[in-house]
Design a protein around this motif. Structure first.
Motif, PDB file in Angstrom:
ATOM      1  N   GLN A 129       0.846  -1.178   0.000  1.00  0.00           N
ATOM      2  CA  GLN A 129       0.000   0.000   0.000  1.00  0.00           C
ATOM      3  C   GLN A 129       0.886   1.234   0.000  1.00  0.00           C
ATOM      4  O   GLN A 129       1.940   1.244   0.627  1.00  0.00           O
ATOM      5  CB  GLN A 129      -0.865   0.042   1.257  1.00  0.00           C
ATOM      6  N   ALA A 130       0.444   2.273  -0.699  1.00  0.00           N
ATOM      7  CA  ALA A 130       1.182   3.529  -0.718  1.00  0.00           C
ATOM      8  C   ALA A 130       0.193   4.683  -0.604  1.00  0.00           C
ATOM      9  O   ALA A 130      -0.921   4.613  -1.143  1.00  0.00           O
ATOM     10  CB  ALA A 130       1.984   3.663  -2.006  1.00  0.00           C
ATOM     11  N   ILE A 131       0.596   5.731   0.087  1.00  0.00           N
ATOM     12  CA  ILE A 131      -0.199   6.956   0.141  1.00  0.00           C
ATOM     13  C   ILE A 131      -0.183   7.561  -1.261  1.00  0.00           C
ATOM     14  O   ILE A 131       0.873   7.665  -1.889  1.00  0.00           O
ATOM     15  CB  ILE A 131       0.407   7.950   1.158  1.00  0.00           C
ATOM     16  N   ALA A 132      -1.349   7.954  -1.763  1.00  0.00           N
ATOM     17  CA  ALA A 132      -1.453   8.425  -3.147  1.00  0.00           C
ATOM     18  C   ALA A 132      -0.537   9.603  -3.448  1.00  0.00           C
ATOM     19  O   ALA A 132      -0.025   9.724  -4.567  1.00  0.00           O
ATOM     20  CB  ALA A 132      -2.899   8.786  -3.462  1.00  0.00           C
ATOM     21  N   SER A 133      -0.289  10.464  -2.488  1.00  0.00           N
ATOM     22  CA  SER A 133       0.561  11.631  -2.749  1.00  0.00           C
ATOM     23  C   SER A 133       2.053  11.281  -2.767  1.00  0.00           C
ATOM     24  O   SER A 133       2.866  12.114  -3.145  1.00  0.00           O
ATOM     25  CB  SER A 133       0.308  12.719  -1.702  1.00  0.00           C
ATOM     26  N   ASN A 134       2.416  10.056  -2.393  1.00  0.00           N
ATOM     27  CA  ASN A 134       3.822   9.654  -2.396  1.00  0.00           C
ATOM     28  C   ASN A 134       4.191   9.134  -3.793  1.00  0.00           C
ATOM     29  O   ASN A 134       4.437   7.946  -4.009  1.00  0.00           O
ATOM     30  CB  ASN A 134       4.088   8.607  -1.313  1.00  0.00           C
ATOM     31  N   ALA A 135       4.234  10.069  -4.732  1.00  0.00           N
ATOM     32  CA  ALA A 135       4.483   9.720  -6.134  1.00  0.00           C
ATOM     33  C   ALA A 135       5.830   9.040  -6.325  1.00  0.00           C
ATOM     34  O   ALA A 135       5.959   8.144  -7.164  1.00  0.00           O
ATOM     35  CB  ALA A 135       4.385  10.974  -7.006  1.00  0.00           C
ATOM     36  N   ALA A 136       6.831   9.439  -5.562  1.00  0.00           N
ATOM     37  CA  ALA A 136       8.156   8.830  -5.701  1.00  0.00           C
ATOM     38  C   ALA A 136       8.114   7.346  -5.342  1.00  0.00           C
ATOM     39  O   ALA A 136       8.714   6.518  -6.030  1.00  0.00           O
ATOM     40  CB  ALA A 136       9.176   9.565  -4.838  1.00  0.00           C
ATOM     41  N   ALA A 137       7.421   7.007  -4.275  1.00  0.00           N
ATOM     42  CA  ALA A 137       7.317   5.597  -3.886  1.00  0.00           C
ATOM     43  C   ALA A 137       6.542   4.805  -4.933  1.00  0.00           C
ATOM     44  O   ALA A 137       6.965   3.716  -5.327  1.00  0.00           O
ATOM     45  CB  ALA A 137       6.640   5.478  -2.526  1.00  0.00           C
ATOM     46  N   GLU A 193      -3.495  -1.958  -8.479  1.00  0.00           N
ATOM     47  CA  GLU A 193      -4.626  -2.884  -8.500  1.00  0.00           C
ATOM     48  C   GLU A 193      -5.913  -2.235  -8.001  1.00  0.00           C
ATOM     49  O   GLU A 193      -6.998  -2.753  -8.222  1.00  0.00           O
ATOM     50  CB  GLU A 193      -4.319  -4.102  -7.635  1.00  0.00           C
ATOM     51  N   GLY A 194      -5.784  -1.138  -7.312  1.00  0.00           N
ATOM     52  CA  GLY A 194      -6.980  -0.491  -6.797  1.00  0.00           C
ATOM     53  C   GLY A 194      -6.634   0.706  -5.938  1.00  0.00           C
ATOM     54  O   GLY A 194      -5.471   1.102  -5.807  1.00  0.00           O
ATOM     55  N   ARG A 195      -7.669   1.254  -5.349  1.00  0.00           N
ATOM     56  CA  ARG A 195      -7.533   2.474  -4.577  1.00  0.00           C
ATOM     57  C   ARG A 195      -8.586   2.467  -3.479  1.00  0.00           C
ATOM     58  O   ARG A 195      -9.727   2.131  -3.733  1.00  0.00           O
ATOM     59  CB  ARG A 195      -7.738   3.654  -5.530  1.00  0.00           C
ATOM     60  N   GLN A 196      -8.153   2.808  -2.286  1.00  0.00           N
ATOM     61  CA  GLN A 196      -9.094   3.009  -1.181  1.00  0.00           C
ATOM     62  C   GLN A 196      -9.220   4.515  -1.008  1.00  0.00           C
ATOM     63  O   GLN A 196      -8.287   5.184  -0.560  1.00  0.00           O
ATOM     64  CB  GLN A 196      -8.572   2.345   0.097  1.00  0.00           C
ATOM     65  N   ARG A 197     -10.381   5.030  -1.382  1.00  0.00           N
ATOM     66  CA  ARG A 197     -10.572   6.481  -1.392  1.00  0.00           C
ATOM     67  C   ARG A 197     -10.622   7.054   0.019  1.00  0.00           C
ATOM     68  O   ARG A 197     -11.308   6.542   0.883  1.00  0.00           O
ATOM     69  CB  ARG A 197     -11.845   6.836  -2.149  1.00  0.00           C
ATOM     70  N   GLU A 198      -9.864   8.137   0.209  1.00  0.00           N
ATOM     71  CA  GLU A 198      -9.810   8.871   1.472  1.00  0.00           C
ATOM     72  C   GLU A 198      -9.708   7.935   2.672  1.00  0.00           C
ATOM     73  O   GLU A 198     -10.376   8.093   3.672  1.00  0.00           O
ATOM     74  CB  GLU A 198     -11.008   9.802   1.600  1.00  0.00           C
ATOM     75  N   HIS A 199      -8.825   6.971   2.570  1.00  0.00           N
ATOM     76  CA  HIS A 199      -8.699   5.912   3.570  1.00  0.00           C
ATOM     77  C   HIS A 199      -7.738   6.259   4.703  1.00  0.00           C
ATOM     78  O   HIS A 199      -7.814   5.688   5.778  1.00  0.00           O
ATOM     79  CB  HIS A 199      -8.239   4.624   2.876  1.00  0.00           C
ATOM     80  N   ALA A 200      -6.828   7.193   4.465  1.00  0.00           N
ATOM     81  CA  ALA A 200      -5.811   7.510   5.472  1.00  0.00           C
ATOM     82  C   ALA A 200      -5.855   8.994   5.823  1.00  0.00           C
ATOM     83  O   ALA A 200      -6.074   9.837   4.962  1.00  0.00           O
ATOM     84  CB  ALA A 200      -4.424   7.145   4.947  1.00  0.00           C
ATOM     85  N   TRP A 201      -5.629   9.301   7.085  1.00  0.00           N
ATOM     86  CA  TRP A 201      -5.509  10.679   7.558  1.00  0.00           C
ATOM     87  C   TRP A 201      -4.022  10.997   7.588  1.00  0.00           C
ATOM     88  O   TRP A 201      -3.277  10.429   8.383  1.00  0.00           O
ATOM     89  CB  TRP A 201      -6.134  10.806   8.945  1.00  0.00           C
ATOM     90  N   VAL A 202      -3.578  11.868   6.690  1.00  0.00           N
ATOM     91  CA  VAL A 202      -2.163  12.157   6.531  1.00  0.00           C
ATOM     92  C   VAL A 202      -1.930  13.662   6.601  1.00  0.00           C
ATOM     93  O   VAL A 202      -2.419  14.406   5.754  1.00  0.00           O
ATOM     94  CB  VAL A 202      -1.631  11.610   5.183  1.00  0.00           C
ATOM     95  N   ARG A 203      -1.216  14.075   7.617  1.00  0.00           N
ATOM     96  CA  ARG A 203      -0.833  15.478   7.787  1.00  0.00           C
ATOM     97  C   ARG A 203      -1.990  16.448   7.575  1.00  0.00           C
ATOM     98  O   ARG A 203      -1.876  17.444   6.865  1.00  0.00           O
ATOM     99  CB  ARG A 203       0.353  15.819   6.879  1.00  0.00           C
TER     100      ARG A 203
END
Length: 175
Positions: free
Chosen positions: A126-134, A146-156
């Motif tokens: 799993q990767a945070i969507a804004s972590n484009a480098a990863a 393979e997919g996306r969990q929308r608004e699944h993580a609280w990040v900063r």
């Protein structure tokens, strides 16, 4: 052109603990590495976490990411399903090791270990969507979205999507 560093995965030693502690307590990237709420991490808490992991009987495997003889991070396979033959991958790097191809090289080696040595057929992460480098590094290593969990993580201070990625042994050459 800068020389490509020699990246390898190896077992952890006591000499690596200071670097690994600094990565673990980095609040700037906490949400990208932990499902729990950010909080200060003491060395005693870190050491206790390592002791618990060492006493665990699960099939997880952890490595130190080594660059030219120096620890710069960690990589692991966890949540291993020995029946369905898959596991989740995770990697974390020191700030000065990011953006140099080290993560890509390490994740390739981790996947190869999973497929060749542990007989896994699938590795996912799993990767945070804004972590484009990863995400770019994982794609270079052969992972596909393979997919996306929308608004699944609280990040900063904001909700972010989690990007689900995976790689199949059958999709890799020679493994």
């Amino acid at each position: 052109m800068p020389e490509t560093p020699h990246v390898s995965l190896r077992a952890r030693t006591d000499d690596d603990l200071d670097v690994l502690f600094e990565i673990a307590r980095d609040l700037g990237t906490w949400e990208e590495r932990n499902a729990e709420a950010p909080r200060p991490l003491t060395r005693a808490q870190f050491d206790a976490r390592l002791a618990r992991a060492a006493d665990s009987v699960d099939e997880s495997v952890s490595f130190v990411v080594d660059v030219d003889g120096v620890a710069v991070g960690g990589a692991s396979l966890f949540n291993v399903d020995s029946f369905a033959r898959h596991a989740e991958a995770g990697i974390n790097l020191a700030v000065d090791a990011r953006g140099r191809g080290i993560g890509t090289a390490a994740i390739v080696q981790l996947v190869e270990f999973g497929f060749v040595r542990r007989n896994l057929r699938r590795v996912h992460l799993q990767a945070i969507a804004s972590n484009a480098a990863a995400i770019r590094a994982y794609e270079k290593a052969g992972f596909v979205i393979e997919g996306r969990q929308r608004e699944h993580a609280w990040v900063r201070g904001a909700y972010e999507d989690i990007v689900l990625m995976g790689i199949l042994r059958s999709a890799t050459v020679g493994l």
